[in-house]
Write a protein that holds these residues in place. Structure first.
Motif, PDB file in Angstrom:
ATOM      1  N   ALA A  35       0.837  -1.210   0.000  1.00 28.85           N
ATOM      2  CA  ALA A  35       0.000   0.000   0.000  1.00 28.85           C
ATOM      3  C   ALA A  35       0.867   1.252   0.000  1.00 28.85           C
ATOM      4  N   TRP A  36       1.940   1.236   0.789  1.00 27.88           N
ATOM      5  CA  TRP A  36       2.857   2.385   0.808  1.00 27.88           C
ATOM      6  C   TRP A  36       3.492   2.581  -0.563  1.00 27.88           C
ATOM      7  N   PHE A  37       3.957   1.494  -1.167  1.00 30.69           N
ATOM      8  CA  PHE A  37       4.644   1.591  -2.456  1.00 30.69           C
ATOM      9  C   PHE A  37       3.722   2.177  -3.525  1.00 30.69           C
ATOM     10  N   CYS A  42       5.261   4.320  -6.788  1.00 27.36           N
ATOM     11  CA  CYS A  42       4.554   4.237  -8.077  1.00 27.36           C
ATOM     12  C   CYS A  42       3.084   4.608  -7.851  1.00 27.36           C
ATOM     13  N   SER A  43       2.885   5.858  -7.578  1.00 30.29           N
ATOM     14  CA  SER A  43       1.570   6.379  -7.198  1.00 30.29           C
ATOM     15  C   SER A  43       0.723   6.710  -8.428  1.00 30.29           C
ATOM     16  N   HIS A  44      -0.538   7.002  -8.184  1.00 28.41           N
ATOM     17  CA  HIS A  44      -1.418   7.448  -9.266  1.00 28.41           C
ATOM     18  C   HIS A  44      -0.857   8.704  -9.923  1.00 28.41           C
ATOM     19  N   ASP A  45      -0.415   9.662  -9.122  1.00 29.22           N
ATOM     20  CA  ASP A  45       0.098  10.917  -9.683  1.00 29.22           C
ATOM     21  C   ASP A  45       1.341  10.684 -10.531  1.00 29.22           C
ATOM     22  N   TRP A  46       2.185   9.735 -10.119  1.00 27.47           N
ATOM     23  CA  TRP A  46       3.367   9.400 -10.920  1.00 27.47           C
ATOM     24  C   TRP A  46       2.950   8.737 -12.225  1.00 27.47           C
ATOM     25  N   ASN A  47       2.035   7.797 -12.143  1.00 22.42           N
ATOM     26  CA  ASN A  47       1.627   7.034 -13.325  1.00 22.42           C
ATOM     27  C   ASN A  47       0.892   7.897 -14.343  1.00 22.42           C
ATOM     28  N   VAL A  48       0.131   8.870 -13.862  1.00 20.07           N
ATOM     29  CA  VAL A  48      -0.658   9.685 -14.790  1.00 20.07           C
ATOM     30  C   VAL A  48       0.243  10.524 -15.695  1.00 20.07           C
ATOM     31  N   ARG A  66      14.936   9.024  -6.355  1.00 24.76           N
ATOM     32  CA  ARG A  66      14.333   9.338  -5.049  1.00 24.76           C
ATOM     33  C   ARG A  66      14.258   8.133  -4.133  1.00 24.76           C
ATOM     34  N   PHE A  67      14.057   6.950  -4.731  1.00 25.01           N
ATOM     35  CA  PHE A  67      13.878   5.715  -3.960  1.00 25.01           C
ATOM     36  C   PHE A  67      14.802   4.627  -4.517  1.00 25.01           C
ATOM     37  N   PRO A  68      16.117   4.775  -4.348  1.00 30.04           N
ATOM     38  CA  PRO A  68      17.049   3.823  -4.954  1.00 30.04           C
ATOM     39  C   PRO A  68      16.860   2.387  -4.473  1.00 30.04           C
ATOM     40  N   ASP A  69      16.411   2.205  -3.245  1.00 28.09           N
ATOM     41  CA  ASP A  69      16.218   0.848  -2.727  1.00 28.09           C
ATOM     42  C   ASP A  69      15.016   0.147  -3.363  1.00 28.09           C
ATOM     43  N   GLU A  70      14.176   0.914  -4.052  1.00 26.38           N
ATOM     44  CA  GLU A  70      12.979   0.356  -4.678  1.00 26.38           C
ATOM     45  C   GLU A  70      13.135   0.176  -6.188  1.00 26.38           C
ATOM     46  N   ALA A  71      14.371   0.224  -6.672  1.00 26.24           N
ATOM     47  CA  ALA A  71      14.604   0.217  -8.126  1.00 26.24           C
ATOM     48  C   ALA A  71      13.944  -0.977  -8.812  1.00 26.24           C
ATOM     49  N   ASP A  72      14.116  -2.162  -8.258  1.00 19.66           N
ATOM     50  CA  ASP A  72      13.545  -3.350  -8.910  1.00 19.66           C
ATOM     51  C   ASP A  72      12.023  -3.281  -8.942  1.00 19.66           C
ATOM     52  N   ASN A  73      11.419  -2.847  -7.855  1.00 21.28           N
ATOM     53  CA  ASN A  73       9.957  -2.751  -7.802  1.00 21.28           C
ATOM     54  C   ASN A  73       9.437  -1.665  -8.731  1.00 21.28           C
ATOM     55  N   ARG A  75      10.827  -0.691 -11.578  1.00 23.25           N
ATOM     56  CA  ARG A  75      10.899  -1.224 -12.945  1.00 23.25           C
ATOM     57  C   ARG A  75       9.845  -2.305 -13.167  1.00 23.25           C
ATOM     58  N   ALA A  76       9.443  -2.970 -12.102  1.00 21.76           N
ATOM     59  CA  ALA A  76       8.430  -4.029 -12.228  1.00 21.76           C
ATOM     60  C   ALA A  76       7.075  -3.470 -12.643  1.00 21.76           C
ATOM     61  N   PHE A  77       6.817  -2.203 -12.358  1.00 21.49           N
ATOM     62  CA  PHE A  77       5.520  -1.617 -12.694  1.00 21.49           C
ATOM     63  C   PHE A  77       5.274  -1.718 -14.195  1.00 21.49           C
ATOM     64  N   ARG A  78       6.217  -1.265 -14.991  1.00 23.07           N
ATOM     65  CA  ARG A  78       6.050  -1.337 -16.450  1.00 23.07           C
ATOM     66  C   ARG A  78       6.203  -2.771 -16.948  1.00 23.07           C
ATOM     67  N   ARG A  79       7.146  -3.488 -16.355  1.00 20.75           N
ATOM     68  CA  ARG A  79       7.432  -4.841 -16.826  1.00 20.75           C
ATOM     69  C   ARG A  79       6.222  -5.755 -16.695  1.00 20.75           C
ATOM     70  N   HIS A  80       5.432  -5.546 -15.646  1.00 19.68           N
ATOM     71  CA  HIS A  80       4.284  -6.418 -15.389  1.00 19.68           C
ATOM     72  C   HIS A  80       2.959  -5.714 -15.666  1.00 19.68           C
ATOM     73  N   TRP A  81       3.006  -4.704 -16.517  1.00 19.86           N
ATOM     74  CA  TRP A  81       1.803  -3.901 -16.757  1.00 19.86           C
ATOM     75  C   TRP A  81       0.636  -4.733 -17.279  1.00 19.86           C
ATOM     76  N   THR A  82       0.893  -5.699 -18.140  1.00 19.29           N
ATOM     77  CA  THR A  82      -0.221  -6.449 -18.721  1.00 19.29           C
ATOM     78  C   THR A  82      -1.039  -7.180 -17.656  1.00 19.29           C
ATOM     79  N   GLU A  83      -0.419  -7.502 -16.527  1.00 20.27           N
ATOM     80  CA  GLU A  83      -1.168  -8.155 -15.450  1.00 20.27           C
ATOM     81  C   GLU A  83      -2.179  -7.212 -14.806  1.00 20.27           C
ATOM     82  N   MET A  84      -2.002  -5.914 -15.010  1.00 18.88           N
ATOM     83  CA  MET A  84      -2.909  -4.928 -14.417  1.00 18.88           C
ATOM     84  C   MET A  84      -4.199  -4.783 -15.213  1.00 18.88           C
ATOM     85  N   VAL A  85      -4.220  -5.321 -16.430  1.00 16.66           N
ATOM     86  CA  VAL A  85      -5.419  -5.251 -17.283  1.00 16.66           C
ATOM     87  C   VAL A  85      -5.810  -6.676 -17.678  1.00 16.66           C
TER      88      VAL A  85
END
Length: 204
Positions: A35-37, A42-48, A66-73, A75-85
């Motif tokens: 929920a925090w992430f 990768c918030s709505h405002d960032w994605n829009v 801004r969030f170097p420790d979250e780099a893999d996560n 990048r996962a947003f775009r990589r796994h985008w098809t799972e969101m639809v």
């Protein structure tokens, strides 16, 4: 009331299900951290901003700085985008096809990144069935900016007063009405069917 001659469909949450949490239930199993992430990284405002035309590389680089420790996560947003639809709303798609089969002028207007929209069209061929689509990422304008309704009107030669717009977002519906379109907020399929019938029957 002016006779309706054009119908404009939104896509996300009207024709196609969208939920960015779906892949992240696996990627970040802890619900509080997930929920925090999705609210702070990768918030709505960032994605829009990708819907507004920003590239994914630029978007990822900005967040990773801004969030170097979250780099893999990140990048996962775009990589796994098809799972969101994961699926289309079959009953809504049936209404879309009913309008097309009846010979009505149907177009689409969507807030969508350019590249992911083309992927969505490959996943869901009905997204190519209308007369055309305005994709926010292509023109770098997003709903509810009045300029996107003006662009769509010009691009497809619509009469605003004779245009019925269908969108799940109240603010997008309100903006369309302020521009001069007729508009209804999508809540469920039965309500949509009643709304379309009401608009057509009231102008006969």
């Amino acid at each position: 009331m002016t006779e309706i001659r054009h119908i404009v469909f939104d896509i996300g949450k009207v024709l196609v299900h969208y939920d960015p949490e779906l892949p992240f239930r696996r990627i970040i199993p802890d619900h509080r951290r997930r929920a925090w992430f999705l609210s702070e990284v990768c918030s709505h405002d960032w994605n829009v901003e990708q819907d507004r035309g920003r590239s994914w590389i630029e978007a990822e680089d900005e967040l990773i700085a801004r969030f170097p420790d979250e780099a893999d996560n990140i990048r996962a947003f775009r990589r796994h985008w098809t799972e969101m639809v994961p699926y289309a709303y079959d009953n809504s798609v049936a209404i879309l096809h009913e309008q097309l089969d009846a010979g009505r002028d149907v177009t689409m207007l969507t807030n969508f990144a350019s590249d992911t929209f083309r992927e969505a069209q490959d996943m869901y061929p009905f997204l190519k069935a209308s007369r055309g689509v305005t994709v926010s990422g292509d023109i770098r304008i997003i709903k509810p900016d009045p300029a996107i309704y003006a662009h769509h009107t010009r691009e497809f030669g619509l009469d605003p007063a004779a245009t019925l717009f269908i969108d799940d977002s109240e603010k997008n519906v309100d903006a369309a009405r302020a521009f001069g379109w007729q508009a209804v907020q999508f809540e469920d399929v039965e309500q949509l069917r009643q709304d379309i019938s009401k608009f057509y029957n009231s102008t006969k």
